[in-house]
Scaffold this active site. Structure first.
Site, PDB file in Angstrom:
ATOM      1  N   CYS A   3       3.487   8.388   1.597  1.00  0.00           N
ATOM      2  CA  CYS A   3       3.989   7.385   2.540  1.00  0.00           C
ATOM      3  C   CYS A   3       4.183   6.095   1.749  1.00  0.00           C
ATOM      4  O   CYS A   3       3.233   5.563   1.174  1.00  0.00           O
ATOM      5  CB  CYS A   3       2.970   7.197   3.661  1.00  0.00           C
ATOM      6  N   GLU A  44       0.819  -1.203   0.000  1.00  0.00           N
ATOM      7  CA  GLU A  44       0.000   0.000   0.000  1.00  0.00           C
ATOM      8  C   GLU A  44       0.859   1.261   0.000  1.00  0.00           C
ATOM      9  O   GLU A  44       1.953   1.284   0.533  1.00  0.00           O
ATOM     10  CB  GLU A  44      -0.931  -0.006   1.213  1.00  0.00           C
ATOM     11  N   CYS A  94      -1.009   4.887  10.076  1.00  0.00           N
ATOM     12  CA  CYS A  94       0.206   4.118  10.355  1.00  0.00           C
ATOM     13  C   CYS A  94      -0.134   2.745  10.882  1.00  0.00           C
ATOM     14  O   CYS A  94      -0.966   2.605  11.756  1.00  0.00           O
ATOM     15  CB  CYS A  94       1.013   4.762  11.469  1.00  0.00           C
ATOM     16  N   CYS A 142       7.134  -6.388  14.820  1.00  0.00           N
ATOM     17  CA  CYS A 142       6.731  -5.622  16.009  1.00  0.00           C
ATOM     18  C   CYS A 142       5.303  -5.994  16.395  1.00  0.00           C
ATOM     19  O   CYS A 142       4.446  -6.202  15.536  1.00  0.00           O
ATOM     20  CB  CYS A 142       6.813  -4.125  15.733  1.00  0.00           C
ATOM     21  N   CYS A 199       7.184  -7.626   6.551  1.00  0.00           N
ATOM     22  CA  CYS A 199       8.338  -7.170   7.320  1.00  0.00           C
ATOM     23  C   CYS A 199       8.758  -8.286   8.256  1.00  0.00           C
ATOM     24  O   CYS A 199       7.926  -8.964   8.846  1.00  0.00           O
ATOM     25  CB  CYS A 199       7.982  -5.922   8.135  1.00  0.00           C
ATOM     26  N   CYS A 235       2.155  -3.898  15.111  1.00  0.00           N
ATOM     27  CA  CYS A 235       2.149  -3.508  13.699  1.00  0.00           C
ATOM     28  C   CYS A 235       1.509  -4.590  12.833  1.00  0.00           C
ATOM     29  O   CYS A 235       1.903  -5.757  12.876  1.00  0.00           O
ATOM     30  CB  CYS A 235       3.577  -3.229  13.230  1.00  0.00           C
TER      31      CYS A 235
HETATM   32  N1  SAH Z   1       9.713  -0.304   9.664  1.00  0.00           N
HETATM   33  C1  SAH Z   1       9.864   1.078   9.868  1.00  0.00           C
HETATM   34  C2  SAH Z   1       8.973   1.927   8.996  1.00  0.00           C
HETATM   35  C3  SAH Z   1       7.576   1.438   8.774  1.00  0.00           C
HETATM   36  S1  SAH Z   1       6.509   1.514  10.177  1.00  0.00           S
HETATM   37  C4  SAH Z   1       9.685   1.436  11.332  1.00  0.00           C
HETATM   38  O1  SAH Z   1       9.263   0.582  12.099  1.00  0.00           O
HETATM   39  O2  SAH Z   1      10.020   2.558  11.686  1.00  0.00           O
HETATM   40  C5  SAH Z   1       6.205   3.258  10.301  1.00  0.00           C
HETATM   41  C6  SAH Z   1       5.758   3.731  11.677  1.00  0.00           C
HETATM   42  O3  SAH Z   1       4.436   3.251  11.976  1.00  0.00           O
HETATM   43  C7  SAH Z   1       6.661   3.208  12.789  1.00  0.00           C
HETATM   44  O4  SAH Z   1       6.982   4.204  13.711  1.00  0.00           O
HETATM   45  C8  SAH Z   1       5.791   2.156  13.416  1.00  0.00           C
HETATM   46  O5  SAH Z   1       6.182   1.919  14.715  1.00  0.00           O
HETATM   47  C9  SAH Z   1       4.429   2.770  13.301  1.00  0.00           C
HETATM   48  N2  SAH Z   1       3.347   1.807  13.495  1.00  0.00           N
HETATM   49  C10 SAH Z   1       3.340   0.509  13.160  1.00  0.00           C
HETATM   50  N3  SAH Z   1       2.163  -0.063  13.492  1.00  0.00           N
HETATM   51  C11 SAH Z   1       1.412   0.913  14.045  1.00  0.00           C
HETATM   52  C12 SAH Z   1       0.084   0.946  14.559  1.00  0.00           C
HETATM   53  N4  SAH Z   1      -0.692  -0.124  14.553  1.00  0.00           N
HETATM   54  N5  SAH Z   1      -0.366   2.115  15.035  1.00  0.00           N
HETATM   55  C13 SAH Z   1       0.403   3.228  15.017  1.00  0.00           C
HETATM   56  N6  SAH Z   1       1.657   3.257  14.525  1.00  0.00           N
HETATM   57  C14 SAH Z   1       2.163   2.103  14.045  1.00  0.00           C
HETATM   58 FE1  SF4 Z   2       8.328  -3.809  10.495  1.00  0.00          FE
HETATM   59 FE2  SF4 Z   2       6.040  -2.832  11.371  1.00  0.00          FE
HETATM   60 FE3  SF4 Z   2       8.081  -3.113  13.050  1.00  0.00          FE
HETATM   61 FE4  SF4 Z   2       8.192  -1.217  11.141  1.00  0.00          FE
HETATM   62  S1  SF4 Z   2       6.756  -1.310  12.859  1.00  0.00           S
HETATM   63  S2  SF4 Z   2       9.807  -2.681  11.711  1.00  0.00           S
HETATM   64  S3  SF4 Z   2       7.063  -2.275   9.485  1.00  0.00           S
HETATM   65  S4  SF4 Z   2       6.996  -4.769  11.993  1.00  0.00           S
END
Ligand code: SAH
Ligand code: SF4
Length: 381
Positions: A104, A91, A342, A115, A111, A118
């Site tokens: 974005c 996306e 996000c 996390c 990934c 996420c």
């Molecule tokens: N992998 C990279 C970039 C992609 S994620 C990273 O982790 O920085 C981009 C941002 O979205 C990151 O700060 C991540 O922590 C945040 N993010 C991921 N899942 C989210 C969620 N469910 N709600 C709010 N922010 C989220």
């Molecule tokens: Fe990967 Fe999501 Fe963690 Fe960013 S926040 S490193 S996209 S798992």
């Protein structure tokens, strides 16, 4: 199979043209046709030597991603779903504001970092995107047509879509160079942000190869909590990560690092977390890390088992940081009605690494006091 010219930065395109027996300035012309005018048809490139125009179609192509769907939010945000083959989709989101247009973008299908909060991480990892799949070409020229303008529409890029950009370094750097190149999109380094969960060695390399604005996803003020939220922390703990931030700053186009902090109800959002965060960022290496904090209200997705911190809790957390002198903002949510926020960028990923499976196991066996969501129906803020 022909070569997709979207995969080259200017240097790569120059080498490619030289292999065809063409001079350097031809590569510049070709590059400008592609990235400044959105051309995909070689025969339309009227100032290219006819010999080159005739040679190219047999060996090269300019091919963007296949659009699967597009959703337009009431607030002007646009979200696309693109097909990247083998059942994978990514996306991309465009967020218009008065003084800028931010895109974005994603760096990987899925990934591998996994996390806990996420949606991408929950899906596992399929593959790295190519440079051509990362660059702006598709979105920029769609938007120009859509908005009926010949002016540049995208002024800012954030690599905050799917994937960990610094785990796809070899495609990332040429893509950034295309965005920054005056013959390409001509974006300022300050307006291109790479967001990372903290791949320390690659932060050092980015500082050397292509320094752009850096956002680091922190989410926790101590290693125990960060280990449970961002598994990469076990490899690169906070002190190493903050050291890498300090090393990055001299090369960076901005004199601060942005720390992202996703607000999770009862997990990392209490006043003692704010105090610990202050101590960590102020005290690191005896001098602190010049930074801004961006609090991101958690965007829920199915099966996350987590809740967003209530608004007053987010505000109190922000106040505690601000009153102690840390510049803190709370991210506005855009494109709510189309799930474009996000961490909600789900796409569809064929998980080749069983990361999703491992993540599910970790959730079951974890002893960390994550507060799981109340039964369905509980109101989100
Ligand atoms: N992998 C990279 C970039 C992609 S994620 C990273 O982790 O920085 C981009 C941002 O979205 C990151 O700060 C991540 O922590 C945040 N993010 C991921 N899942 C989210 C969620 N469910 N709600 C709010 N922010 C989220
Ligand atoms: Fe990967 Fe999501 Fe963690 Fe960013 S926040 S490193 S996209 S798992």
């Amino acid at each position: 199979m022909t070569v997709n010219l979207l995969n080259f930065d200017l240097e790569g395109l120059t080498t490619y043209c030289e292999q065809l027996g063409e001079k350097r300035f031809r590569a510049v012309q070709l590059f400008r046709w592609i990235h400044q005018r959105g051309a995909r048809d070689f025969s339309a490139m009227t100032d290219l030597a006819r010999s080159l125009r005739e040679k190219l179609p047999a060996q090269a192509r300019i091919e963007g991603l296949k659009m699967l769907s597009r959703q337009d939010s009431a607030d002007g945000t646009i979200k696309w779903l693109f097909d990247v083959g083998d059942g994978n989709a990514i996306e991309t989101v465009f967020i218009p504001e008065d003084d800028r247009g931010t895109l974005c973008i994603s760096s990987q299908a899925g990934c591998a970092v996994g996390c806990r909060f996420c949606s991408t991480g929950h899906q596992g990892f399929s593959r790295n995107l190519t440079t051509g799949e990362i660059v702006l070409w598709q979105a920029e020229f769609f938007l120009r047509q859509h908005l009926k303008t010949s002016e540049r529409v995208i002024s800012n890029v954030v690599m905050m879509g799917m994937g960990e950009p610094l785990q796809n370094y070899h495609s990332l750097v040429p893509a950034l160079r295309v965005m920054l190149d005056d013959h390409g999109y001509g974006l300022s380094r300050r307006r291109v942000t790479v967001s990372t969960s903290g791949v320390v060695p690659m932060m050092d390399r980015l500082a050397q190869d292509c320094p752009v604005a850096l956002a680091v996803s922190l989410h926790a003020p101590n290693d125990a909590l960060r280990d449970s939220l961002v598994p990469l922390n076990r490899k690169y703990p906070l002190s190493e990560l903050l050291d890498a931030c300090l090393r990055y700053l001299p090369a960076a186009p901005r004199d601060f690092i942005t720390f992202e902090y996703c607000m999770l109800d009862g997990v990392n959002d209490q006043p003692q977390h704010a105090r610990e965060l202050l101590e960590l960022l102020r005290g690191h290496a005896g001098r602190g890390v010049p930074c801004k904090i961006n609090l991101i209200p958690f965007n829920p997705f199915p099966d996350s088992g987590l809740l967003c911190s209530p608004r007053p809790v987010v505000q109190q957390f922000a106040r505690l940081l601000t009153e102690s002198g840390l510049v803190t903002t709370v991210r506005k949510t855009r494109g709510d009605d189309i799930d474009a926020a996000c961490g909600q960028l789900a796409g569809d990923v064929l998980d080749r690494t069983r990361a999703a499976e491992r993540l599910a196991q970790r959730r079951v066996s974890s002893v960390h006091p994550i507060r799981f969501a109340a039964p369905a129906g509980d109101k989100q803020t």
